[in-house]
Design an enzyme around this catalytic site. Structure first.
Site, short mmCIF file in Angstrom:
data_model
loop_
_atom_site.label_atom_id
_atom_site.label_comp_id
_atom_site.label_asym_id
_atom_site.label_seq_id
_atom_site.Cartn_x
_atom_site.Cartn_y
_atom_site.Cartn_z
N TYR A 33 -72.18 40.99 95.93
CA TYR A 33 -72.41 40.40 94.61
C TYR A 33 -72.47 38.90 94.85
O TYR A 33 -71.57 38.33 95.47
CB TYR A 33 -71.29 40.68 93.61
CG TYR A 33 -70.90 42.12 93.43
CD1 TYR A 33 -71.83 43.16 93.50
CD2 TYR A 33 -69.57 42.45 93.16
CE1 TYR A 33 -71.45 44.47 93.32
CE2 TYR A 33 -69.17 43.77 92.98
CZ TYR A 33 -70.12 44.77 93.06
OH TYR A 33 -69.73 46.08 92.88
N CYS A 36 -69.29 36.94 93.95
CA CYS A 36 -68.02 37.41 94.51
C CYS A 36 -67.50 36.42 95.54
O CYS A 36 -68.20 36.11 96.52
CB CYS A 36 -68.24 38.79 95.14
SG CYS A 36 -66.92 39.32 96.26
N PHE A 38 -65.29 36.81 97.86
CA PHE A 38 -65.16 37.43 99.18
C PHE A 38 -66.51 37.48 99.88
O PHE A 38 -66.60 37.26 101.09
CB PHE A 38 -64.57 38.83 99.04
CG PHE A 38 -63.17 38.85 98.51
CD1 PHE A 38 -62.11 38.45 99.30
CD2 PHE A 38 -62.90 39.26 97.21
CE1 PHE A 38 -60.80 38.45 98.82
CE2 PHE A 38 -61.61 39.27 96.71
CZ PHE A 38 -60.56 38.87 97.51
N CYS A 39 -67.57 37.75 99.11
CA CYS A 39 -68.92 37.74 99.69
C CYS A 39 -69.32 36.32 100.08
O CYS A 39 -69.97 36.11 101.11
CB CYS A 39 -69.92 38.32 98.69
SG CYS A 39 -69.57 40.03 98.20
#
Length: 301
Positions: A33, A36, A38-39
């Site tokens: 995403y 996101c 974390f991404c």
């Protein structure tokens, strides 16, 4: 809220072509995403190391793009270094790929096996997977000495990578959607940048903003944040700046280490939003953040 985030991310897609990689090198596809954190951490790591990769934007509601996987979260990195392999969890992805870049002794498949998934149950009774050793690089003694001349350097990097995952990341949504006005402004910015059509832009902006405003309040309570969540953000960011210190360009010294990339990746998802501007004005993060932008842009070029 998920629908709004998906539409926003889909229209702001950033692609790196795996076809540009030389024959026989590491081929990467990132399922993500866009918004996101974390991404964003994984993208910061890949960009800094000059690794071309292809992005597949995932619908956060249907998630049909990752129906091939029993792991239903993002990021997921598909890596092909001679044979296809799936890597899960942002910190595992970063540690495994970094180990692979440094060490020529082991295959990527063998390296990933050093990060075993373990099923645990949260306080809410939800089953989740945790990954052992995920902040460690699996290096031999000679490689470790080259990357971490003294043990304290490794300990510091691991500590702050974990801090980014366990604390900093949880400050993003409560700050981005702190008030109805900020939530609406955030989605207005995302929709405007994404060049939405009239109908889908309307739903993304208003439904997404309303949903995320209420979700952010639940997150505020869950993580025991202050009444004004900006104060938690300011304290966290200044804590990071203090840890870097006045005599280093980055925590990694003259170049970013994995902790620098993790913190930068988390924070940059707020760019263009009021929370980001406030952070730049009310904390001491700006010089370090600008250095991170410059070094990553240079690596990409």
């Amino acid at each position: 809220g998920g629908a709004g985030l998906y539409l926003a991310a889909r229209h702001r897609l950033w692609e790196h072509s795996a076809a540009e990689l030389p024959a026989g090198s590491l081929q990467l596809t990132l399922y993500q995403y866009k918004t996101c954190p974390f991404c964003s951490k994984v993208r910061a790591f890949l960009d800094y190391h000059g690794l071309p990769y292809e992005i597949v934007e995932v619908n956060p509601i249907m998630r049909k793009e990752i129906k091939f996987s029993s792991y239903r979260k993002v990021p997921i990195l598909l890596a092909n270094a001679g044979s296809p392999l799936q890597l899960n969890d942002s910190s595992v992805i970063i540690s495994a790929i970094k180990t692979y870049l440094i060490s020529k002794r082991n295959s990527l498949e063998e390296i990933v096996s050093f990060y075993p998934p373990m099923k645990t149950v949260t306080e809410q009774g939800k089953e989740v997977f945790e990954y052992g050793n995920k902040y460690w690089l699996m290096l031999d003694e000679k490689e470790t000495k080259r990357i971490y001349p003294v043990n304290e350097v490794r300990v510091e990097e691991m500590k702050w990578r974990k801090w980014a995952d366990d604390w900093l990341v949880h400050l993003i949504s409560p700050n981005v959607y702190r008030t109805p006005r900020e939530a609406l402004a955030s989605f207005d910015y995302i929709v405007r940048e994404g060049k939405f059509g009239t109908v889908e832009g309307f739903f993304a902006k208003y439904l997404g903003a309303v949903a995320m405003f209420f979700i952010s309040k639940r997150l505020k309570k869950r993580h025991h944040l202050q009444d004004d969540v900006r104060e938690d953000l300011y304290e966290a960011v200044n804590e990071w700046v203090k840890a870097v210190g006045k005599h280093r360009l980055f925590m990694g010294g003259n170049q970013p280490n994995l902790a620098d990339l993790a913190v930068y990746g988390v924070l940059r998802v707020m760019e263009g939003l009021e929370a980001f501007d406030d952070m730049m004005v009310h904390t001491k993060i700006q010089p370090w953040y600008q250095r991170m932008e410059e070094v990553i842009q240079k690596a990409e070029a």
